[in-house]
Design an enzyme around this catalytic site. Structure first.
Site, PDB file in Angstrom:
ATOM      1  N   ASN A 213       0.870  -1.182   0.000  1.00 27.62           N
ATOM      2  CA  ASN A 213       0.000   0.000   0.000  1.00 27.62           C
ATOM      3  C   ASN A 213       0.904   1.229   0.000  1.00 27.62           C
ATOM      4  O   ASN A 213       1.484   1.579   1.024  1.00 27.62           O
ATOM      5  CB  ASN A 213      -0.888  -0.040   1.254  1.00 27.62           C
TER       6      ASN A 213
ATOM      7  N   GLU B 138      -7.068   5.015   7.364  1.00 28.58           N
ATOM      8  CA  GLU B 138      -6.818   6.420   7.013  1.00 28.58           C
ATOM      9  C   GLU B 138      -7.989   6.996   6.220  1.00 28.58           C
ATOM     10  O   GLU B 138      -8.312   8.182   6.338  1.00 28.58           O
ATOM     11  CB  GLU B 138      -5.496   6.531   6.232  1.00 28.58           C
TER      12      GLU B 138
ATOM     13  N   GLY C 252       2.217   2.313  10.956  1.00 29.10           N
ATOM     14  CA  GLY C 252       3.237   3.360  10.883  1.00 29.10           C
ATOM     15  C   GLY C 252       3.890   3.708  12.205  1.00 29.10           C
ATOM     16  O   GLY C 252       4.567   4.726  12.327  1.00 29.10           O
TER      17      GLY C 252
HETATM   18  P1  PGA Z   1       2.619   0.405   7.732  1.00 25.82           P
HETATM   19  O1  PGA Z   1       1.182   0.639   7.033  1.00 25.82           O
HETATM   20  O2  PGA Z   1       3.171  -0.877   7.165  1.00 25.82           O
HETATM   21  O3  PGA Z   1       3.446   1.601   7.324  1.00 25.82           O
HETATM   22  O4  PGA Z   1       2.384   0.333   9.192  1.00 25.82           O
HETATM   23  C1  PGA Z   1       0.326  -0.432   6.788  1.00 25.82           C
HETATM   24  C2  PGA Z   1      -0.949   0.080   6.162  1.00 25.82           C
HETATM   25  O5  PGA Z   1      -1.403   1.167   6.524  1.00 25.82           O
HETATM   26  O6  PGA Z   1      -1.529  -0.589   5.270  1.00 25.82           O
END
Ligand code: PGA
Length: 257
Positions: free
Chosen positions: A12, A103, A179
């Protein structure tokens, strides 16, 4: 991972990478994952603006990776400024589309109901939804992750046929792990993945539950990926930050073999 389900690693990219930058990343990823095609399905989900260049690369160079979008609108066409219809994704051979990422729920008002409309619209165009679910830190700390996620899944995947449900990809992404570098212990992530599978089973029967793929997402890195992939109900990963670095993403793909 269970033997009958092919592992899926989806990147993603979020709101990163121009079309040109994305093409470079894809060609680096493809070089680094050569030889894994039979064992692992690999998908990249770039921003809409990079779909055309990457789909052209996939077609002309015969690349073995798949393409996904990060969102879609549920109408076929019309006066919906800024929106993208499933047919527009179909044109670029998108096999997948992420729906209901946390998000999008937080910043764009996505709800279980709009997620469901998008999921149904995608199935009308034979695009497989990657349906995201996951609890906030407060829900997690209160010990309610499983029931919260079950409700999200029930709302998001309502109204399908058992055949459609069998092809679903559902990504369990605890919001507090996205994140942040924090992750649940793999056993706890598997407990929620198993609850997701049980929800699919209760709605659409055991064959759909056995066939649907459940991914883990949230701070997946080369260092922790294989721990999650060792769990029986986790069939791969939805990867954010680490998907933007070809070598990291490729290491996660190799860990899934
Ligand atoms: P991340 O994001 O691997 O940066 O934690 C995962 C996601 O939001 O799909």
């Amino acid at each position: 991972m269970a033997g009958s389900r092919k592992p899926l690693i989806a990147g993603n990219w979020k709101m990163y990478k121009t079309s040109g930058e994305g093409s470079v990343l894809v060609s680096d990823v493809v070089d680094a994952i050569r030889g894994t095609e039979d064992d692992v399905e690999v998908v990249v989900c770039p921003p809409f603006t990079a779909l055309r260049s990457i789909s052209t690369m996939i077609e002309l160079d015969g690349l073995s990776i798949g393409l996904g979008a990060q969102d879609v609108f549920w109408e076929e066409e019309g006066a919906f400024t800024g929106a993208i219809a499933p047919r527009m994704l179909e044109e670029f051979s998108c096999r997948y589309c992420i729906v209901g990422h946390s998000e999008r729920r937080e910043f764009f008002g996505e709800t279980d109901e709009t997620v469901n409309r998008k999921v149904q619209a995608l199935f009308r165009h034979d695009i497989t939804p990657i349906v995201c679910c996951g609890e906030s830190l407060s829900v997690h700390d209160a010990g309610n992750a499983e029931s919260f996620v079950r409700d999200q899944v029930r709302g998001g995947i309502a109204g399908l046929t058992p055949e459609q449900a069998a092809t679903l990809v559902i990504a369990y992404e605890p919001i507090w792990a996205i994140g942040t570098g924090r992750t649940p212990v793999p056993e706890a992530a598997n407990d929620v993945a198993r609850a997701i599978r049980a929800t699919v089973g209760a709605m659409y029967g055991p064959p759909a539950a056995t066939a649907a793929r459940v991914l883990y997402g949230g701070s997946v890195k080369p260092e922790n990926a294989s721990m999650f992939f060792g769990e029986p109900d986790i069939d791969g990963a939805l990867v954010g930050g680490a998907a933007l670095v070809a070598s990291s993403f490729a290491d996660i793909v190799h860990a899934a073999r």
